[in-house]
Design an enzyme around this catalytic site. Structure first.
Site, PDB file in Angstrom:
ATOM      1  N   SER A 146       3.991  74.839  15.806  1.00  0.00           N
ATOM      2  CA  SER A 146       3.251  73.667  15.325  1.00  0.00           C
ATOM      3  C   SER A 146       2.981  72.700  16.488  1.00  0.00           C
ATOM      4  O   SER A 146       2.336  73.078  17.457  1.00  0.00           O
ATOM      5  CB  SER A 146       4.060  73.040  14.182  1.00  0.00           C
ATOM      6  OG  SER A 146       3.325  72.026  13.558  1.00  0.00           O
ATOM      7  N   SER A 147       3.514  71.478  16.420  1.00  0.00           N
ATOM      8  CA  SER A 147       3.334  70.537  17.524  1.00  0.00           C
ATOM      9  C   SER A 147       3.825  71.163  18.835  1.00  0.00           C
ATOM     10  O   SER A 147       3.258  70.918  19.916  1.00  0.00           O
ATOM     11  CB  SER A 147       4.123  69.252  17.238  1.00  0.00           C
ATOM     12  OG  SER A 147       4.080  68.372  18.322  1.00  0.00           O
TER      13      SER A 147
END
Ligand SMILES: *[C@@H]1O[C@H](CO)[C@@H](O)[C@H](O)[C@H]1NC(C)=O
Length: 319
Positions: A146-147
Site C-alpha cells: 500500500s503506502s
C-alpha cells in the site's frame, strides 16, 4: 499516544548514545535501533538480523502501509524473518509516525533526491545498515504494501543507485500523488488512489527521472535506463508489482496498469505474455520483455491486502 511518546523519548535519548555496531544488535529478534544518523522526518527503525549472518549479506527495506508500523509489518511478513538465515539478509522495518503513519509520497521534499523528506530519511537508514552489516551494496532491495509500495516506487526513482530490485504490493506509480496535500486516505487528494491520474509511459518515466536529476550515461540517449552517478554506474532497479482487483482503496485497474507503463518505459520493455495461476491459483503473472526487468502480478478477487509472497520476492531479488 503513550506508545508514540515512548518512541519519541527513546529516539531522543538514543541520539547521545550513537548508532550501534553490528555486534551490539541482538539477533533473531525484532529490535529497535535507537539511532543511526540524520533523521529529518523522525522515522522509527526496527530490524531483524539472523545470528547466522555470513559475509556480505543482503539488505531488504520493508515498508508498512498507512495506519501501520514497522513491527506490524514485521508480523505480516514473518516469512522474511524465517528465511533470513538461509538467504543471508537483514530486514529493515522502519515506521512513519506522520500523516496517519503513511509514507510521504506527495511533498516535494520526499519526491526529490536529498530533499530532506521521508525518502531522504529512508536512504540514510539503508546506507547506515549497508555499512554496519558490511552488506553487499548490489544486494539492497525494497518491498512494501500500500503506502509502502507507493514509497518503494518513490525510492526506486529518487535513489536508483541504492536498490537493485523492488517487489511491491497494492501501490501507485512514483509521483502519482505529487502535489496532493497529504499521503493518507484522510489527507490526500483521492484522484490518484481512485485511478484518475493517467499518463503515457514516457510521461511517467519523466516523473521518475525528475526525482533524481543524476547525470545520464553516454550512448543510451537522454534519460534511459542507465546513467552515471558521481562516476559510479547506476541503473534503475528491476520492478515487480502486485495488485488485487478487489481493491477498493487503491484502484487496481488504473494504478496497476500505470505502474507497469511507468517502469516499462524506464526499462524499455513491453508486455510479452501472461502466465496464469502463477505463483498461486487465481493470480496472473504479466511478463514484460524477457521478464528480467519488469513483472506484474494480477491477484484475481483479492482485496487491498495482497498477502506478501516472501519466497517469490527473494527469487526476484536473486538471493
Ligand atoms: C494478461 O493478464 C492481465 C491481467 O490479468 C489481463 O488484464 C490481460 O487481459 C491479459 N492479456 C491477455 C492478452 O490475455
Amino acid at each position: 499516544m503513550l506508545f508514540k511518546s515512548l518512541i519519541l523519548l527513546a529516539g531522543t535519548a538514543a541520539v547521545t548514545h550513537g548508532a550501534p555496531a553490528a555486534n551490539d544488535i541482538p539477533r533473531d529478534v525484532l529490535t529497535q535501533i535507537p539511532s543511526w544518523g540524520s533523521n529529518p522526518t523522525n522515522l522509527v527503525l526496527h530490524l531483524y538480523a539472523p545470528s547466522k549472518l555470513t559475509a556480505k549479506p543482503a539488505i531488504i527495506l520493508a515498508l508498512h502501509g498507512c495506519f501501520g508500523s514497522g513491527p506490524g509489518f514485521a508480523d505480516a511478513t514473518k516469512g522474511y524473518q524465517t528465511l533470513s538465515s538461509s538467504h543471508n539478509f537483514v530486514v529493515l522495518y522502519p515506521s512513519s509516525i506522520n500523516d496517519n503513519n503513511c509514507w510521504d509520497v506527495a511533498s516535494p521534499s520526499s519526491l526529490t533526491r536529498d530533499g530532506g523528506g521521508d525518502s531522504t530519511g529512508l536512504a540514510t537508514i539503508v546506507r547506515w545498515a549497508t555499512t554496519t552489516f558490511n552488506a553487499d551494496p548490489k544486494k539492497v532491495f525494497i518491498t512494501g504494501s500500500s503506502s509502502g509500495c507507493m514509497m518503494s516506487n518513490v525510492m526506486a526513482s529518487a535513489y536508483p543507485d541504492l536498490f537493485s530490485a523492488v517487489s511491491c504490493y497494492s501501490g501507485v506509480p512514483a509521483g502519482c500523488l505529487a502535489g496532493s496535500p497529504g499521503s493518507s486516505p484522510i489527507s490526500a487528494d483521492q484522484s490518484c488512489a481512485q485511478g484518475k491520474i493517467r499518463k503515457t509511459g514516457e510521461e511517467w518515466a519523466e516523473v521518475v527521472r525528475g526525482m533524481a536529476p543524476l547525470p545520464r550515461g553516454k550512448g543510451k540517449g537522454k534519460g534511459k535506463g542507465k546513467g552515471n552517478c558521481k562516476g559510479k554506474e547506476w541503473k534503475y532497479p528491476k520492478v515487480q508489482t502486485w495488485h488485487g482487483d478487489n481493491d477498493f482503496f487503491v484502484n487496481y485497474f488504473h494504478n496497476f496498469e500505470e505502474q507497469l507503463k511507468q517502469w516499462g518505459a524506464i526499462h524499455e520493455v513491453e508486455w510479452t505474455r501472461n502466465e496464469t495461476n502463477v505463483p498461486v491459483p487465481g493470480y496472473t503473472k504479466m511478463v514484460y520483455g524477457d521478464g528480467s526487468k519488469l513483472v506484474g502480478y494480477h491477484a484475481n478477487g483479492v482485496g487491498h491486502v495482497v498477502p506478501q509472497e516472501e519466497e517469490v520476492d527473494l527469487e526476484w531479488f536473486g538471493i
